[in-house]
Design a protein around this motif. Sequence first.
Motif, PDB file in Angstrom:
ATOM      1  N   LEU A 271       5.629   0.930   7.183  1.00  0.00           N
ATOM      2  CA  LEU A 271       4.359   0.881   6.957  1.00  0.00           C
ATOM      3  C   LEU A 271       3.319   0.284   8.033  1.00  0.00           C
ATOM      4  O   LEU A 271       2.452   0.882   8.356  1.00  0.00           O
ATOM      5  CB  LEU A 271       3.930   0.306   5.549  1.00  0.00           C
ATOM      6  CG  LEU A 271       4.655   0.596   4.302  1.00  0.00           C
ATOM      7  CD1 LEU A 271       4.380  -0.320   3.000  1.00  0.00           C
ATOM      8  CD2 LEU A 271       3.991   1.902   3.852  1.00  0.00           C
ATOM      9  N   ALA A 272       3.998  -0.590   8.663  1.00  0.00           N
ATOM     10  CA  ALA A 272       3.293  -1.401   9.696  1.00  0.00           C
ATOM     11  C   ALA A 272       3.246  -0.384  10.750  1.00  0.00           C
ATOM     12  O   ALA A 272       2.386  -0.294  11.751  1.00  0.00           O
ATOM     13  CB  ALA A 272       3.635  -2.578   9.912  1.00  0.00           C
ATOM     14  N   ALA A 273       4.210   0.237  11.298  1.00  0.00           N
ATOM     15  CA  ALA A 273       4.516   1.083  12.474  1.00  0.00           C
ATOM     16  C   ALA A 273       3.720   2.266  12.230  1.00  0.00           C
ATOM     17  O   ALA A 273       3.132   2.850  13.192  1.00  0.00           O
ATOM     18  CB  ALA A 273       6.069   1.310  12.686  1.00  0.00           C
ATOM     19  N   LEU A 274       3.769   2.827  11.229  1.00  0.00           N
ATOM     20  CA  LEU A 274       2.883   4.151  10.768  1.00  0.00           C
ATOM     21  C   LEU A 274       1.293   3.784  10.965  1.00  0.00           C
ATOM     22  O   LEU A 274       0.743   4.495  11.483  1.00  0.00           O
ATOM     23  CB  LEU A 274       3.204   4.740   9.404  1.00  0.00           C
ATOM     24  CG  LEU A 274       4.550   5.271   9.345  1.00  0.00           C
ATOM     25  CD1 LEU A 274       4.858   5.390   7.963  1.00  0.00           C
ATOM     26  CD2 LEU A 274       4.774   6.346  10.319  1.00  0.00           C
TER      27      LEU A 274
ATOM     28  N   PRO B  20       0.927  -1.282   0.108  1.00  0.00           N
ATOM     29  CA  PRO B  20       0.059  -0.010  -0.042  1.00  0.00           C
ATOM     30  C   PRO B  20       1.032   1.271  -0.142  1.00  0.00           C
ATOM     31  O   PRO B  20       2.175   1.319   0.511  1.00  0.00           O
ATOM     32  CB  PRO B  20      -0.968  -0.231   1.338  1.00  0.00           C
ATOM     33  CG  PRO B  20      -0.027  -0.978   2.156  1.00  0.00           C
ATOM     34  CD  PRO B  20       0.845  -1.702   1.279  1.00  0.00           C
ATOM     35  N   HIS B  21       0.268   2.581  -0.561  1.00  0.00           N
ATOM     36  CA  HIS B  21       0.983   3.557  -0.477  1.00  0.00           C
ATOM     37  C   HIS B  21       0.643   4.322   0.949  1.00  0.00           C
ATOM     38  O   HIS B  21      -0.354   4.107   1.446  1.00  0.00           O
ATOM     39  CB  HIS B  21       0.381   4.657  -1.731  1.00  0.00           C
ATOM     40  CG  HIS B  21       1.193   6.018  -1.351  1.00  0.00           C
ATOM     41  ND1 HIS B  21       2.436   6.195  -1.782  1.00  0.00           N
ATOM     42  CD2 HIS B  21       0.305   7.390  -1.166  1.00  0.00           C
ATOM     43  CE1 HIS B  21       2.499   7.609  -1.646  1.00  0.00           C
ATOM     44  NE2 HIS B  21       1.445   8.057  -1.252  1.00  0.00           N
ATOM     45  N   ASP B  22       1.614   5.275   1.369  1.00  0.00           N
ATOM     46  CA  ASP B  22       1.333   5.880   2.701  1.00  0.00           C
ATOM     47  C   ASP B  22       2.256   7.231   2.455  1.00  0.00           C
ATOM     48  O   ASP B  22       2.995   7.487   2.065  1.00  0.00           O
ATOM     49  CB  ASP B  22       2.360   5.036   3.880  1.00  0.00           C
ATOM     50  CG  ASP B  22       1.832   5.801   5.221  1.00  0.00           C
ATOM     51  OD1 ASP B  22       2.214   6.981   5.427  1.00  0.00           O
ATOM     52  OD2 ASP B  22       1.508   5.163   6.090  1.00  0.00           O
TER      53      ASP B  22
ATOM     54  N   GLN C 235      14.207   4.648  10.372  1.00  0.00           N
ATOM     55  CA  GLN C 235      13.031   5.312   9.415  1.00  0.00           C
ATOM     56  C   GLN C 235      11.751   5.606   9.954  1.00  0.00           C
ATOM     57  O   GLN C 235      11.320   6.586   9.747  1.00  0.00           O
ATOM     58  CB  GLN C 235      12.741   4.194   8.237  1.00  0.00           C
ATOM     59  CG  GLN C 235      13.862   4.076   7.205  1.00  0.00           C
ATOM     60  CD  GLN C 235      13.747   5.396   6.204  1.00  0.00           C
ATOM     61  OE1 GLN C 235      12.902   5.845   6.085  1.00  0.00           O
ATOM     62  NE2 GLN C 235      15.141   5.576   5.838  1.00  0.00           N
ATOM     63  N   ILE C 236      11.296   4.596  10.878  1.00  0.00           N
ATOM     64  CA  ILE C 236      10.126   4.913  11.609  1.00  0.00           C
ATOM     65  C   ILE C 236      10.348   6.403  12.552  1.00  0.00           C
ATOM     66  O   ILE C 236       9.488   7.068  12.447  1.00  0.00           O
ATOM     67  CB  ILE C 236       9.730   3.795  12.814  1.00  0.00           C
ATOM     68  CG1 ILE C 236       9.613   2.657  11.811  1.00  0.00           C
ATOM     69  CG2 ILE C 236       8.792   4.164  13.860  1.00  0.00           C
ATOM     70  CD1 ILE C 236       9.525   1.331  12.549  1.00  0.00           C
ATOM     71  N   ALA C 237      11.537   6.440  13.284  1.00  0.00           N
ATOM     72  CA  ALA C 237      11.800   7.563  14.006  1.00  0.00           C
ATOM     73  C   ALA C 237      12.034   8.877  13.191  1.00  0.00           C
ATOM     74  O   ALA C 237      11.221   9.899  13.603  1.00  0.00           O
ATOM     75  CB  ALA C 237      13.140   7.567  14.686  1.00  0.00           C
ATOM     76  N   MET C 238      12.231   8.865  12.069  1.00  0.00           N
ATOM     77  CA  MET C 238      12.220   9.985  11.067  1.00  0.00           C
ATOM     78  C   MET C 238      11.096  10.505  10.557  1.00  0.00           C
ATOM     79  O   MET C 238      10.626  11.485  10.275  1.00  0.00           O
ATOM     80  CB  MET C 238      13.391   9.672   9.718  1.00  0.00           C
ATOM     81  CG  MET C 238      14.696   9.710  10.367  1.00  0.00           C
ATOM     82  SD  MET C 238      15.755   9.614   8.901  1.00  0.00           S
ATOM     83  CE  MET C 238      15.687   7.896   8.583  1.00  0.00           C
TER      84      MET C 238
ATOM     85  N   MET D 151       8.953 -20.406   4.693  1.00  0.00           N
ATOM     86  CA  MET D 151       9.603 -18.930   5.056  1.00  0.00           C
ATOM     87  C   MET D 151       8.465 -17.969   4.632  1.00  0.00           C
ATOM     88  O   MET D 151       7.648 -17.933   3.759  1.00  0.00           O
ATOM     89  CB  MET D 151      10.770 -18.713   4.177  1.00  0.00           C
ATOM     90  CG  MET D 151      11.307 -17.265   4.511  1.00  0.00           C
ATOM     91  SD  MET D 151      12.382 -17.559   6.224  1.00  0.00           S
ATOM     92  CE  MET D 151      13.827 -18.421   5.220  1.00  0.00           C
ATOM     93  N   GLY D 152       8.227 -16.939   5.262  1.00  0.00           N
ATOM     94  CA  GLY D 152       7.080 -15.829   5.302  1.00  0.00           C
ATOM     95  C   GLY D 152       7.980 -14.529   5.558  1.00  0.00           C
ATOM     96  O   GLY D 152       9.231 -14.355   5.792  1.00  0.00           O
ATOM     97  N   GLU D 153       7.330 -13.452   5.156  1.00  0.00           N
ATOM     98  CA  GLU D 153       7.735 -11.974   5.303  1.00  0.00           C
ATOM     99  C   GLU D 153       6.870 -11.105   5.733  1.00  0.00           C
ATOM    100  O   GLU D 153       5.574 -11.583   5.507  1.00  0.00           O
ATOM    101  CB  GLU D 153       8.408 -11.454   4.042  1.00  0.00           C
ATOM    102  CG  GLU D 153       7.473 -11.604   2.956  1.00  0.00           C
ATOM    103  CD  GLU D 153       8.094 -10.995   1.567  1.00  0.00           C
ATOM    104  OE1 GLU D 153       9.401 -10.914   1.503  1.00  0.00           O
ATOM    105  OE2 GLU D 153       7.316 -10.936   0.577  1.00  0.00           O
ATOM    106  N   GLY D 154       7.131 -10.026   6.223  1.00  0.00           N
ATOM    107  CA  GLY D 154       6.105  -9.151   6.648  1.00  0.00           C
ATOM    108  C   GLY D 154       6.402  -8.233   7.621  1.00  0.00           C
ATOM    109  O   GLY D 154       7.848  -8.295   8.472  1.00  0.00           O
ATOM    110  N   ALA D 155       5.485  -7.720   8.562  1.00  0.00           N
ATOM    111  CA  ALA D 155       5.929  -6.641   9.750  1.00  0.00           C
ATOM    112  C   ALA D 155       4.565  -6.791  10.711  1.00  0.00           C
ATOM    113  O   ALA D 155       3.384  -6.716  10.102  1.00  0.00           O
ATOM    114  CB  ALA D 155       6.473  -5.357   9.383  1.00  0.00           C
TER     115      ALA D 155
END
Length: 411
Positions: free
Chosen positions: A83-86, A61-63, A147-150, A233-237
């Motif tokens: 993206l998940a943290a935001l 998704p776009h943020d 990145q999340i902090a910034m 194996m999976g991926e994500g946040a």
Amino acid sequence: MAPHPRPPIAVTGLGVLSPAGHTVPEFWHTVTSGHSTATALHDPDLARHKVRLGCRVNDLPHDDCLPAKDARRLDPFAHYGTLAALAAHRDAGSPHPEPGRAAIVVGNAVGGRTTSDRESALYTTHGPLRVSPLMPLVTMPNAAAAQIAMRLNWSGPALTIATTCASSADAIGHAALLLQTHRADVVIAGGCEATLTPVTLAAFGNLGAHSQRNHDPAHASRPFDTHRDGFVMGEGAGFLVLERLDDARARHRTPYALLAGHGSSSDAYHLANPRPDGAGAVTAMRAALADAGLTSADIAHVNAHGTSTVHNDRAEAAALRTVFGPHGVPVTSTKGVIGHLIGAAGAVELIAAVQAMNSRLVPPTANHEKTEEGLDLDVVHGAARPIRAGAALSNSFGFGGHNSTLVVTPL
């Protein structure tokens, strides 16, 4: 002098980006369906590999807080995590505490593996001058926390914890400590991972830990099942916003749950295999229960680590029997649906545990048909199962013998 009572910690925001969905409702719908997200991977570099399947994140998704130009510079693990943290931050009502009073704790096992593999290939084929000068900044495990902090302009602690597959569970446990010791007022905690690269898949295939059901990816991950042959194996946040309960109420936020307990331990045994008797896992679970002030009887269900590997499932089953007794509590593993998200697994699975606790509905363990003889577990499978009200326990165990357990309770 009596010790100062610890303030209860509230979960006020949830954010997830996974093979099962990019929002919490979407993720929960897929997990409760019990349908695996594993598919064949068609990367040409995998043609000769033992492993050619995985659970991939698609259609990011776009943020607006992460412009496309900036996103293109990120390794997928940091992109997923940001993206998940935001999303979790927005879900919590976009809290902005005083400068220096907001913290970020990210669990991650390997950092920017996609970028590292790509730049290594460029070095091999074209020489040193083709290697990007940004590689160290993009691949460092703390890139997601930075990145999340910034993006949020949060100047408090921005930490990264690496305890392999227990990383994000330990990150959440550390976040609670920051709040309980009043070193932060709000913490975004969770984990992110992107390891579906040819080199990583080759390594896990050669290790014998990954399922090699390339002909039938959707039925490859089979936690606690007699016919399991390894994880997928999976991926994500996944990220959670945590704050002291009184502060959440002052902001007029209704928490999803209370983060009541965390326990961690080390097997001190082997780099790849757990202690067969599950003693380290027992220590982590009992420590989490004690931290929460609960007993095993208070737990309504367990979101197991449940990797679908022979040794890990047996060791965890032994540990669960020790703590809860044979068939003592409904057990599920979401890895049958989303695969093993490695460093992100603990956070994403805790989100599933919170959803299960609040809906009083345990999702089925995908592909589980018959529990291996001798495991003596009440594995929820076939369909989601209603449960009684009560607390939930989530296990995360990692290579190197790292064990981490979290306990959440309803309000």
